[in-house]
Design a protein around this motif. Structure first.
Motif, short mmCIF file in Angstrom:
data_model
loop_
_atom_site.label_atom_id
_atom_site.label_comp_id
_atom_site.label_asym_id
_atom_site.label_seq_id
_atom_site.Cartn_x
_atom_site.Cartn_y
_atom_site.Cartn_z
N LEU A 40 0.78 -1.26 -0.10
CA LEU A 40 -0.05 -0.08 -0.12
C LEU A 40 0.91 1.31 -0.06
O LEU A 40 0.40 2.33 -0.53
CB LEU A 40 -0.90 0.04 1.29
N THR A 85 -5.03 -3.73 -5.51
CA THR A 85 -6.60 -4.75 -5.77
C THR A 85 -6.58 -5.74 -4.75
O THR A 85 -5.57 -6.64 -4.40
CB THR A 85 -6.85 -5.13 -7.18
N TYR A 117 -9.66 -9.22 2.68
CA TYR A 117 -10.81 -8.34 3.26
C TYR A 117 -10.62 -8.15 4.77
O TYR A 117 -10.58 -7.07 5.25
CB TYR A 117 -12.21 -8.71 2.97
N ILE A 138 -7.34 -6.23 5.47
CA ILE A 138 -7.71 -4.92 5.19
C ILE A 138 -8.31 -4.06 6.46
O ILE A 138 -7.82 -3.17 7.14
CB ILE A 138 -8.34 -4.56 4.07
N GLU A 142 -7.20 -1.33 9.33
CA GLU A 142 -7.88 -0.19 9.56
C GLU A 142 -8.04 -0.02 10.83
O GLU A 142 -8.07 1.06 11.60
CB GLU A 142 -9.38 -0.30 8.78
N VAL A 149 -6.57 3.31 5.54
CA VAL A 149 -6.85 2.53 4.06
C VAL A 149 -8.15 2.87 3.59
O VAL A 149 -9.33 2.86 4.18
CB VAL A 149 -6.80 1.00 4.20
N THR A 162 -11.08 2.97 0.27
CA THR A 162 -11.51 2.09 -0.85
C THR A 162 -11.77 2.96 -1.88
O THR A 162 -12.76 3.81 -1.94
CB THR A 162 -12.55 1.19 -0.33
N GLU A 163 -11.45 2.74 -2.89
CA GLU A 163 -11.97 3.74 -4.58
C GLU A 163 -12.64 2.55 -5.18
O GLU A 163 -12.03 1.49 -5.72
CB GLU A 163 -10.44 3.86 -5.12
N TYR A 175 -7.49 -0.65 -3.12
CA TYR A 175 -7.40 0.09 -2.04
C TYR A 175 -5.99 1.18 -2.26
O TYR A 175 -5.30 1.01 -2.93
CB TYR A 175 -6.98 -0.96 -0.76
N THR A 176 -6.15 2.03 -1.59
CA THR A 176 -5.13 3.13 -1.34
C THR A 176 -4.93 3.58 -0.08
O THR A 176 -5.85 3.71 0.94
CB THR A 176 -5.34 4.17 -2.37
#
Length: 229
Positions: free
Chosen positions: A19, A26, A42, A45, A49, A55, A57-58, A63-64
């Motif tokens: 990241l 992805t 998932y 991630i 968080e 993190v 989510t786009e 993820y970015t």
């Protein structure tokens, strides 16, 4: 620490590295890279968080990290850095070469953001820690973190120690190295006996890390074994 826990810690570390080094990551690419299901990714991630990593989510992309976020050196205390070094020693015993490589590369990136003083101490601890894999190992002491700190800062330690015969003595020791083989062991210069001795942390009844410093023992762990074993 169980093998699955070690693998998850290494994977979380590696995901965080991904990241930080890529604009978008992805779930599919992470799933393929670490050979786990997307559901596992998932959960990982969400764990990051919960740990405070921002993190984002786009939708439809992946993820970015929040703009400008980096793990600052102050995020890691010295004791936390020591814990990572110890975990690294456990991981290096893995029989999966790719797993070891991924974790080692991730650890190198984490070490690069330590403050220089913590870098030096982390490298010292890595050189002075040896782990031999033991099955069914149980947690049997709570002194390792303080002993690691004393080892890397050259602080004298006062202990009340019970030997295998059940006899208690008060000692002042100079921590030198930490080993594991079925049990944890500390190699330290014992001022009472005036020689290097092995101590089991689970037999330490009381312990105080003193402010008094001791003169560093200028030899490597291998040199110790060559000389004393």
């Amino acid at each position: 620490m169980e093998g699955d826990d070690i693998k998850r810690i290494s994977r979380l570390t590696a995901i965080l590295t991904q990241l930080q080094t890529k604009r978008i990551v992805t779930a599919a690419s992470l799933s393929e890279k670490f050979r786990v299901t997307r559901r596992t990714i998932y959960r990982d991630i969400k764990a990051l968080e919960k740990a405070g990593v921002p993190v984002l989510t786009e939708e439809g992309k992946g993820y970015t990290l929040m703009e400008g976020f980096r793990i600052p050196p102050i995020m890691f205390t010295e004791q936390q850095a020591n814990a990572l070094i110890l975990a690294e020693q456990l991981v290096l015993k893995s029989k999966d070469a790719s797993f070891v490589q991924d974790y080692s590369e991730a650890m190198d990136k984490i070490k690069s953001i330590f403050r220089y003083t913590i870098q030096d101490k982390a490298n010292l601890l890595a050189d002075r820690t040896q782990y031999d894999e033991a099955l069914n190992q149980e947690r049997n002491s709570s002194n390792l973190s303080d002993l690691q700190y004393a080892l890397t800062n050259y602080n004298l330690v006062k202990i009340q120690y019970i030997n295998k015969e059940g006899i208690a003595t008060d000692r002042e020791i100079e921590p030198f190295a930490i080993l594991n083989s079925e049990n944890w062991y500390l190699i330290a210069w014992c001022r009472l006996r005036e020689e290097f001795r092995f101590f089991r942390p689970d037999r330490i009844q009381k312990m105080d890390v003193l402010t008094e410093k001791f003169e560093p023992h200028k030899m490597s762990l291998q040199e110790y074994f060559d000389k004393y074993q």
